[in-house]
Design a protein around this motif. Structure first.
Motif, PDB file in Angstrom:
ATOM      1  N   ALA A 115       1.029  -5.235   2.145  1.00 13.06           N
ATOM      2  CA  ALA A 115       2.305  -4.676   1.680  1.00 13.06           C
ATOM      3  C   ALA A 115       2.188  -3.189   1.361  1.00 13.06           C
ATOM      4  CB  ALA A 115       2.807  -5.448   0.460  1.00 13.06           C
ATOM      5  N   HIS A 116       1.052  -2.744   0.842  1.00  8.90           N
ATOM      6  CA  HIS A 116       0.901  -1.302   0.582  1.00  8.90           C
ATOM      7  C   HIS A 116       1.032  -0.512   1.897  1.00  8.90           C
ATOM      8  CE1 HIS A 116       0.145  -1.183  -3.655  1.00  8.90           C
ATOM      9  NE2 HIS A 116      -1.006  -1.813  -3.619  1.00  8.90           N
ATOM     10  N   VAL A 117       0.617  -1.126   3.000  1.00  9.73           N
ATOM     11  CA  VAL A 117       0.746  -0.451   4.307  1.00  9.73           C
ATOM     12  C   VAL A 117       2.175  -0.585   4.839  1.00  9.73           C
ATOM     13  CG1 VAL A 117      -0.040  -0.395   6.714  1.00  9.73           C
ATOM     14  CG2 VAL A 117      -1.695  -0.795   4.861  1.00  9.73           C
ATOM     15  N   LYS A 165      -4.237   6.173  -7.351  1.00  5.96           N
ATOM     16  CA  LYS A 165      -3.820   5.016  -8.130  1.00  5.96           C
ATOM     17  C   LYS A 165      -2.366   4.762  -7.776  1.00  5.96           C
ATOM     18  CE  LYS A 165      -3.404   3.582 -12.945  1.00  5.96           C
ATOM     19  NZ  LYS A 165      -4.020   3.771 -14.260  1.00  5.96           N
ATOM     20  N   PHE A 166      -2.062   3.528  -7.446  1.00  2.12           N
ATOM     21  CA  PHE A 166      -0.677   3.204  -7.153  1.00  2.12           C
ATOM     22  C   PHE A 166       0.117   3.126  -8.449  1.00  2.12           C
ATOM     23  CE2 PHE A 166      -2.735   1.320  -3.352  1.00  2.12           C
ATOM     24  CZ  PHE A 166      -2.060   2.054  -2.395  1.00  2.12           C
ATOM     25  N   SER A 167       1.411   3.472  -8.346  1.00  2.00           N
ATOM     26  CA  SER A 167       2.257   3.382  -9.533  1.00  2.00           C
ATOM     27  C   SER A 167       2.535   1.915  -9.849  1.00  2.00           C
ATOM     28  CB  SER A 167       3.580   4.093  -9.268  1.00  2.00           C
ATOM     29  OG  SER A 167       4.299   3.367  -8.284  1.00  2.00           O
ATOM     30  N   ASP A 170       4.986   0.585  -7.368  1.00  2.00           N
ATOM     31  CA  ASP A 170       4.356   0.233  -6.087  1.00  2.00           C
ATOM     32  C   ASP A 170       3.633  -1.105  -6.207  1.00  2.00           C
ATOM     33  OD1 ASP A 170       5.201   2.571  -4.921  1.00  2.00           O
ATOM     34  OD2 ASP A 170       3.217   3.483  -4.730  1.00  2.00           O
ATOM     35  N   GLU A 171       2.932  -1.292  -7.315  1.00  2.00           N
ATOM     36  CA  GLU A 171       2.202  -2.549  -7.503  1.00  2.00           C
ATOM     37  C   GLU A 171       3.159  -3.738  -7.555  1.00  2.00           C
ATOM     38  OE1 GLU A 171      -1.419  -3.077  -7.619  1.00  2.00           O
ATOM     39  OE2 GLU A 171      -0.759  -1.337  -6.517  1.00  2.00           O
ATOM     40  N   ASN A 172       4.267  -3.563  -8.304  1.00  2.00           N
ATOM     41  CA  ASN A 172       5.225  -4.665  -8.396  1.00  2.00           C
ATOM     42  C   ASN A 172       5.846  -4.983  -7.037  1.00  2.00           C
ATOM     43  OD1 ASN A 172       4.740  -4.991 -11.108  1.00  2.00           O
ATOM     44  ND2 ASN A 172       6.434  -3.671 -11.754  1.00  2.00           N
ATOM     45  N   THR A 216      -7.278   1.374  -9.684  1.00  2.00           N
ATOM     46  CA  THR A 216      -6.280   1.610  -8.633  1.00  2.00           C
ATOM     47  C   THR A 216      -5.161   0.596  -8.641  1.00  2.00           C
ATOM     48  OG1 THR A 216      -7.714   0.357  -7.175  1.00  2.00           O
ATOM     49  CG2 THR A 216      -7.782   2.752  -6.979  1.00  2.00           C
ATOM     50  N   HIS A 217      -5.387  -0.542  -9.222  1.00  2.00           N
ATOM     51  CA  HIS A 217      -4.359  -1.587  -9.247  1.00  2.00           C
ATOM     52  C   HIS A 217      -4.078  -1.927 -10.701  1.00  2.00           C
ATOM     53  CE1 HIS A 217      -6.110  -2.077  -5.229  1.00  2.00           C
ATOM     54  NE2 HIS A 217      -5.004  -2.653  -4.871  1.00  2.00           N
ATOM     55  N   PRO A 218      -3.168  -1.203 -11.342  1.00  2.00           N
ATOM     56  CA  PRO A 218      -2.870  -1.497 -12.747  1.00  2.00           C
ATOM     57  C   PRO A 218      -2.498  -2.979 -12.879  1.00  2.00           C
ATOM     58  CG  PRO A 218      -1.545   0.352 -11.948  1.00  2.00           C
ATOM     59  CD  PRO A 218      -2.283  -0.199 -10.770  1.00  2.00           C
TER      60      PRO A 218
HETATM   61 ZN   LIG Z   1      -2.202  -2.626  -5.154  1.00  2.00          ZN
END
Ligand SMILES: [Zn+2]
Length: 262
Positions: A115-117, A165-167, A170-172, A216-218
């Protein structure tokens, strides 16, 4: 030395301006992946690679509408981490896989990284860094992996190692997309909150092992609740039919555990 390669990557970006075409994204991804693979130890075992590729592609097939060619690899590191590179490269550390209990949990991690991609978080992050004059970088924090290996394994691009670091948003988004992707692939999405639970309890026991992942993944308890709430919106009858584990997954994990450590 990787200087000639870096020059080529910088050229791609110089022409990229604001919008990055898919072709540019794939070219950048390929260049970055080549650098990562020169510097990070990969598990080079046919059985392990064939399983992670087949599981990863079964998810990418239902997540990606752009027809990218996806690559899934296992990094030979005890650190818990996973990261993605624009254009379709996903790396999962051996240390993460060894903590996973069933197929659906690993599928959740892969779905999240895919999903990040597909949501283009990864490429946007690279663009922001480029805009800040930081040069090309590798996504997600690998510093700990690099420090744990030989000195020369440091991922060091353009003279300084830069990690993103993703926000939280972005993580959600990646979590939600990961849930939808696993369901579409016929895999139980409950592996995602389960994996968060495993990581959070591991962090309490052994904080150092997860430092790079959390950098990187809060990850907080609320991601468990949020993904559980999303999963609860699917009909129970649909969730009941989804796959949670597979013999092939257990063979893959046993094979990985049997391989000598670096
Ligand atoms: Zn992530």
């Amino acid at each position: 030395m990787t200087t000639p390669r870096l020059a080529a990557v910088a050229l791609v970006w110089a022409g990229a301006a604001c919008a990055v075409s898919q072709q540019q994204e794939v070219q950048l991804g390929a260049e970055t992946a080549a650098q990562v693979e020169q510097q990070l130890p990969l598990v080079r075992d046919g059985q392990v690679n064939s399983y992670i590729t087949s599981l990863g592609r079964s998810l990418a097939r239902v997540a990606d509408t752009r027809g990218l060619t996806w690559h899934f690899k296992v990094v030979d590191s005890k650190e818990v981490n996973a990261f993605a590179i624009p254009g379709g490269w996903v790396y999962v550390n051996r240390g993460l896989i060894e903590r996973v209990q069933n197929m659906s949990q690993l599928a959740g991690v892969l779905g999240h990284e895919i999903a990040h991609v597909t949501l283009r978080h990864s490429v946007q992050q690279m663009q922001q860094m480029q805009g800040a004059g930081a040069g090309v970088t590798v996504l997600c924090t690998l510093t700990k992996v690099c420090q744990s290996g030989a000195g020369q394994t440091a991922i060091n691009v353009g003279g300084s190692a830069l990690f993103a670091k993703f926000s939280r948003s972005d993580e959600n988004e990646a979590d939600a997309e990961g849930v939808r992707t696993t369901v579409r692939a016929g895999i139980d999405p409950r592996g995602i909150p389960e994996m968060f639970g495993i990581l959070l309890s591991e962090r309490q026991r052994n904080p150092n092992a997860l430092e790079s992942f959390f950098a990187t993944h809060p990850l907080e308890q609320d991601r468990i609740a949020t993904t559980q709430a999303l999963i609860a919106t699917f009909p129970a009858s649909q969730l009941r039919g989804l796959r949670r584990d597979a013999t092939a997954f257990q063979s893959f994990r046993s094979r990985l555990r049997s391989l000598p450590s670096r």
